[in-house]
Motif scaffolding. Structure first.
Motif, PDB file in Angstrom:
ATOM      1  N   CYS A 156       4.681  15.438 -12.729  1.00  8.96           N
ATOM      2  CA  CYS A 156       3.665  16.444 -13.466  1.00  8.96           C
ATOM      3  C   CYS A 156       3.811  17.709 -13.074  1.00  8.96           C
ATOM      4  O   CYS A 156       3.774  18.637 -13.958  1.00  8.96           O
ATOM      5  CB  CYS A 156       2.223  15.710 -13.218  1.00  8.96           C
ATOM      6  N   MET A 157       3.852  17.938 -11.915  1.00 13.31           N
ATOM      7  CA  MET A 157       4.212  19.312 -11.196  1.00 13.31           C
ATOM      8  C   MET A 157       5.228  19.949 -11.848  1.00 13.31           C
ATOM      9  O   MET A 157       5.440  21.149 -12.253  1.00 13.31           O
ATOM     10  CB  MET A 157       4.226  19.442  -9.575  1.00 13.31           C
TER      11      MET A 157
ATOM     12  N   THR B 249       9.565   9.462   1.470  1.00 12.48           N
ATOM     13  CA  THR B 249       9.124   8.977   2.850  1.00 12.48           C
ATOM     14  C   THR B 249       8.330   7.975   2.624  1.00 12.48           C
ATOM     15  O   THR B 249       8.435   6.882   3.504  1.00 12.48           O
ATOM     16  CB  THR B 249       8.441  10.286   3.694  1.00 12.48           C
ATOM     17  N   MET B 250       7.079   7.907   1.933  1.00 13.02           N
ATOM     18  CA  MET B 250       6.260   6.719   1.627  1.00 13.02           C
ATOM     19  C   MET B 250       7.270   5.446   1.177  1.00 13.02           C
ATOM     20  O   MET B 250       6.960   4.451   1.830  1.00 13.02           O
ATOM     21  CB  MET B 250       5.146   7.162   0.977  1.00 13.02           C
ATOM     22  N   ALA B 251       7.846   5.797   0.390  1.00  9.80           N
ATOM     23  CA  ALA B 251       8.634   4.630   0.124  1.00  9.80           C
ATOM     24  C   ALA B 251       9.587   4.017   1.153  1.00  9.80           C
ATOM     25  O   ALA B 251       9.634   2.771   1.441  1.00  9.80           O
ATOM     26  CB  ALA B 251       9.665   4.988  -1.273  1.00  9.80           C
TER      27      ALA B 251
ATOM     28  N   ILE C 265       2.027   6.949  -6.763  1.00  5.78           N
ATOM     29  CA  ILE C 265       1.129   7.962  -7.188  1.00  5.78           C
ATOM     30  C   ILE C 265       1.791   9.396  -7.030  1.00  5.78           C
ATOM     31  O   ILE C 265       1.649  10.239  -7.820  1.00  5.78           O
ATOM     32  CB  ILE C 265      -0.342   7.449  -6.466  1.00  5.78           C
ATOM     33  N   PHE C 266       2.249   9.620  -5.858  1.00  3.45           N
ATOM     34  CA  PHE C 266       2.964  10.666  -5.398  1.00  3.45           C
ATOM     35  C   PHE C 266       4.045  11.147  -6.494  1.00  3.45           C
ATOM     36  O   PHE C 266       4.013  12.200  -6.686  1.00  3.45           O
ATOM     37  CB  PHE C 266       3.153  10.966  -3.845  1.00  3.45           C
ATOM     38  N   LEU C 267       4.703  10.280  -6.756  1.00  4.59           N
ATOM     39  CA  LEU C 267       5.920  10.369  -7.661  1.00  4.59           C
ATOM     40  C   LEU C 267       5.329  10.973  -9.028  1.00  4.59           C
ATOM     41  O   LEU C 267       5.748  11.765  -9.378  1.00  4.59           O
ATOM     42  CB  LEU C 267       6.603   9.152  -7.886  1.00  4.59           C
TER      43      LEU C 267
ATOM     44  N   LEU D 137       0.907  -1.222   0.017  1.00  3.21           N
ATOM     45  CA  LEU D 137      -0.075   0.011   0.091  1.00  3.21           C
ATOM     46  C   LEU D 137       0.649   1.272  -0.092  1.00  3.21           C
ATOM     47  O   LEU D 137       0.564   2.351  -0.662  1.00  3.21           O
ATOM     48  CB  LEU D 137      -1.097   0.013   1.121  1.00  3.21           C
ATOM     49  N   TYR D 138       2.115   1.335   0.726  1.00  2.00           N
ATOM     50  CA  TYR D 138       2.899   2.264   0.674  1.00  2.00           C
ATOM     51  C   TYR D 138       3.444   2.511  -0.397  1.00  2.00           C
ATOM     52  O   TYR D 138       3.794   3.772  -0.866  1.00  2.00           O
ATOM     53  CB  TYR D 138       3.933   2.408   1.947  1.00  2.00           C
TER      54      TYR D 138
END
Length: 134
Positions: A21-22, A48-50, A14-16, A7-8
């Motif tokens: 994109c930003m 951090t999530m990774a 997704i955040f990457l 899950l992490y």
């Protein structure tokens, strides 16, 4: 691999994607006002999530604890609100700052919960209570 680690990793990817994109948008538009949001997306979201995912993959007993899942939801909800609100604040919506502050506190609470998980004993509570006494 524990479900929480997966899950992490999925959330981190997704955040990457969002962070990339930003960055692409800033490069193409030559408007770098959202740099703080871009940095927070990549560091709090991707990196951090990774790292959290790696920890839980290496410590599957801790990943099965209820506190670990609560930690995931607290931290992820904080970052999920922080990123877009910080983006809006840095691109011309200063009235959003209280939301950025609240989301930052929620994310910080998620980090504190992770610290509790790390510093807790390696045994799960169910195993500890069924261990034979000497």
């Amino acid at each position: 691999m524990p479900r929480l680690a997966q899950l992490y990793f999925k959330t981190a990817i997704i955040f990457l994607i969002i962070g990339l994109c930003m960055g692409l948008h800033m490069a193409i538009s030559q408007d770098h006002a959202a740099t703080p949001a871009h940095a927070h997306t990549n560091l709090l979201g991707w990196v951090t999530m990774a790292i959290f995912g790696i920890y839980y993959a290496l410590n599957p007993a801790k990943a099965e604890r209820r506190l670990a899942l609560i930690q995931y939801y607290v931290y992820t909800s904080g970052v999920a609100v922080l990123v877009p609100s910080l983006y809006l604040m840095t691109t011309g919506r200063p009235e959003i700052e209280p939301i950025v502050a609240a989301a930052s506190i929620v994310a910080f609470l998620g980090v504190l919960l992770f610290a509790v998980v790390i510093f807790s004993s390696a045994e799960s509570p169910a195993r500890a209570s069924t261990a034979p006494s000497r």
